[in-house]
Write an enzyme that holds these catalytic residues in place. Sequence first.
Site, short mmCIF file in Angstrom:
data_model
loop_
_atom_site.label_atom_id
_atom_site.label_comp_id
_atom_site.label_asym_id
_atom_site.label_seq_id
_atom_site.Cartn_x
_atom_site.Cartn_y
_atom_site.Cartn_z
N ASP A 526 0.88 -1.16 0.00
CA ASP A 526 0.00 0.00 0.00
C ASP A 526 0.93 1.23 0.00
OD1 ASP A 526 -2.32 1.63 0.39
OD2 ASP A 526 -1.79 1.76 2.50
N ASP A 724 -6.88 -1.81 4.99
CA ASP A 724 -6.47 -2.85 4.06
C ASP A 724 -6.77 -4.27 4.55
OD1 ASP A 724 -5.31 -1.10 2.10
OD2 ASP A 724 -3.70 -0.74 3.53
#
Length: 827
Positions: A526, A724
Amino acid sequence: MNKKEIEKVNTKSNIKLVSKNIKQENANPKSSQNAVKKEFVLEGLGCANCAAKMEQKLNVLDGIKSANISFATKTLFLEIEEISRTKELIAATTDIVQSIEGHVKVVEKQTNKVLKKEILLEGLCCGNCAAKIERESNNIDGVKSAVVDFVSTKLIMEIDNPSKTNSIIEKVKEIVKRIEPDVKVIEIQNTNKASKDQTHEHDHDHGHEHGESNKTEIIKLATGAAIFAVATAMKLPNYLELILYLISYIIVGGEVVLRALKNISRGQVFDENFLMSIATIGAFTIGNYPEGVAVMLFYQLGEIFQGIAVNRSRKSISALMDIRPDFANLKAGDELKKVSPEEVSIGDIIVVKPGEKVPLDGKVIEGNSMVDTSALTGESVPREVGAGDSILGGVINKNGLLTIEVEKEFGDSTVAKILDLVQNASSKKAPTENFITKFARYYTPIVVFSAVALAVIPPLVIDGATFSEWLYRALAFLVVSCPCALVVSIPLGFFGGIGGASKNGILVKGGNYLEALNDVEVVVFDKTGTLTKGVFKVTEVKPQNNISEDELIAYAAYAESYSNHPIATSILKAYGKEIVKDAVENYEEISGHGVKVIIEGREVLAGNYKLMNKENIAYSQVETIGTVVHVAVDKEYAGFIVISDEVKEDSAKAIKALKAIGVKKTVMLTGDNKTVGTKVANQLGLDEVHSELLPDQKVEKVELLDKEKSPKGKLIFVGDGINDAPVLARADIGIAMGGVGSDAAIEAADVVIMTDEPSKIASAIKIAKKTRTIVMQNIIFALGIKVILLVLVALGLGTMWEAVFGDVGVTLLAVLNSMRAMKTENI
C-alpha cells in the site's frame, strides 16, 4: 464515494474476508470460529516424542477440532468443537496425556485477572508440613492456586476475588496454626507484583524443580558410577562382580526401566525408555555387564545435559520477550500505591519514575522524558514523549517523571497482546514441524522391527553367525533409533526464530508464517502510511511579485492560524515560529475555498484555485502531485505553496533489500491519483504501480498478481492493517506496518512490523531463512549421523557407545544449534 459505492465496497470486503478463514484453516486445518479454545500447561513434560504422540491421539479424538503441543513452552492448544462436551473432552485429554506420560500434570491456563498474594511463613522448616499447608490452602474458597516455596518459606496465592483477600488470609493463619503452631504468618505488604502469565510461572517452577531433580540425578549417577568403577577396577569373583554391576545398574537406570514398564502397561511401547531398557538388559543377557551399565550411565548423563540445554533455550527465548511490567504506581489522592497492572482501570492516573517500565497504555498528562522502546520495536534510539503524547506499556522510562492517564486495561494493552501472540505463535506449526512429527511416528517402529530382523535373520542364514553377536548389534541398532534430536530441536528452532524476530520489532504469528517467508516472490505495498509517512508536509514554496519565501510562508501561516485542518497544520509547522494572534483580524473561512483575513492592515487570501477565481485574481496554474495553496495579498497574487505526503527515508532501502534477497517483483497499489503513484514508484524503484484503486479493487489486483507467481511462491501484502484488512487477508502473508497500538493491525495481519520501517520486511525474510537453515542443518545432521551409525552397527563396526552418542549426543548438539535462531543482531 456515494452511498451505493460504499455498500459495494463493504460487500466485496466482507466476501474477501472469508479468505482469511481459509488461509488460517490451511495453517491449522481444523480451526473454526465455532470452537472453544483452551490452553493447558503440561507440567513435567520432558519427552518431545511423547508430545508428538499425544498430539496425534488428541487430533483424532471425537469432538476435538485441533490439538497442537508446543514442546518448547510445554503448552497444549486445544480447540473443542462440541462445546456441550467441554468438561468431558478435557477429562479425555488428561487421560490421553497421562496414558502416554503418567507423571505429566495437565493444568489449564487461566486468562482471568487474579490477585497475587505472598505470605511469609517465618520458621517453616518441615517439608511435609509445607505440603499439607499448600494442599489445604488450595481448598480455600476464592483461592485459584496456592504454592508453598519451601526454599524462601513463602506461600504464594492467586486469588480470584480480591474482595475475599482478608478472609482468605485469616483462613491461612488458621491452617498454619493447626499444622505448624510455631510458624509465624506475615503478610508481605506493597510487594503485590503482577502475577506473571501462566506459562512464565510454570517455566519458572519447572526450572526450579528441574534444578533440584538434576542434583538428585547427579548424586545417583555419581554413586552408581563409583560402584561401577569398583566393579571394573578390582578383580573380584564373578558372582560379586555381577552383584556390583546390578546394583550400579539399578541405581543408574532403575527409574528408566520402571518408566518403560509403566508405559508398556499403558500401551506405549516405542519410546526411548523402552529402547534403552531393552538394549542394556540385553547387554546383561549376553554377558556384557560393563557395557550395559556404562551405556545406561552415559545415556542418563546425556539426558541431564540435554535437559539443561533445552531448559536454558526456553529461558533464553523467554528472556527475549521479558517486557511484562511488574507493577504500577497508582495515584490515589496525594499518595502513590504500588499495585498490579491488572488492578488498574481505564481513567486511573499512574506515575512512572525514571528507570521503570510503563505498565499500561495511556496518554502522558504531565512530564517529559526519553523512553526506550527497543523491547517492543527493536529501535535502539530512545523516543521523546511529553504531555499529550500516547505511550505504550512495556517501554522503559529513561530519565523524567511521567504522569499517565490509563486508556486501556492491562488485558487489552499492546504489551499483553504482544506477549500473547509470541507465546501462542508455536500453536501454528510449520510444515517442517508437522512432517517431522509424522516422520517420528513411523520411523521408530520401522527401526525397531528392523532391529528384530537384524537379531533373528542373520544367525539363521549366515554360516558361523552367533545369536549373541547379532543380538548385540540389534540392541545397539535400537539405541540409535530414537528421533528425539529432531522432535526436540526443530520446534525450538522455530520458537527461537519467532522470539528473535520479536526482539527486532517483528511479530510473526506462527511457525507456518515464518517458514512461508522463505518462499516470497512478490511483495505488494500500500502507499499511504506504508511507503509514505501518511503525514502532510510543505514540499515546495514558490513566491511571486517580489515576495520572499519566508514572507509567503508567514502570510499563509497567519492566515491558517485559526484552522485545525491537516493542510493548515503542515503550513504552521513549516513556518515554525510563534503566531501573534493579535496581528490577525476579521478571520473568515470560506467553505470549500480557503480563508480571508486581515494581517496588520493587509488583506490576505489563502486557498485553492476556486478562491482565486472567486476573488478575480490572476494566478499560476500548477500541475503537481500535491495540494496547492494559493496566496494573495491585497488582491495581488503572491505565490503558491505545495503540500504533499512524504516518502519514508527507509522505503528506498527496503525495496533494494528485498531485491537483493531474491524477491522477483515489487508492486505498489494506491487509491491516490496516477501522477502521485507514478512519481513515488519511480522514486523508489518499484516494478509496477496501480493507482486510483478502491479496497475491493486492491483485492482483485492481488488475485491477478497471485496468478503470476510460481505454485510454491508466496505473495506478501504490506498495508496499515486498518483500511487494508480485506487484501491483508487475501495475501499468502499479510504484513501490517506501524502496528504498535493498532488493534486492527494485530488482528488482520499474519506478521506485524511494530515500527514504520518497511526495511523490517527484508529482516523478517532473513530471519526466516536463517531459521530454516538451522532447522535443515539439524535434520541433515541428525538423520545423517543416525543413518551412518545404523549402517556401522549393522555391519558390526559400531558399538553401543557410538549408538548412545547417536541418540543423546546428537540431540544435545542439535538443541544447542537451535539456540542460534534467536540471535538476530547482524540481520
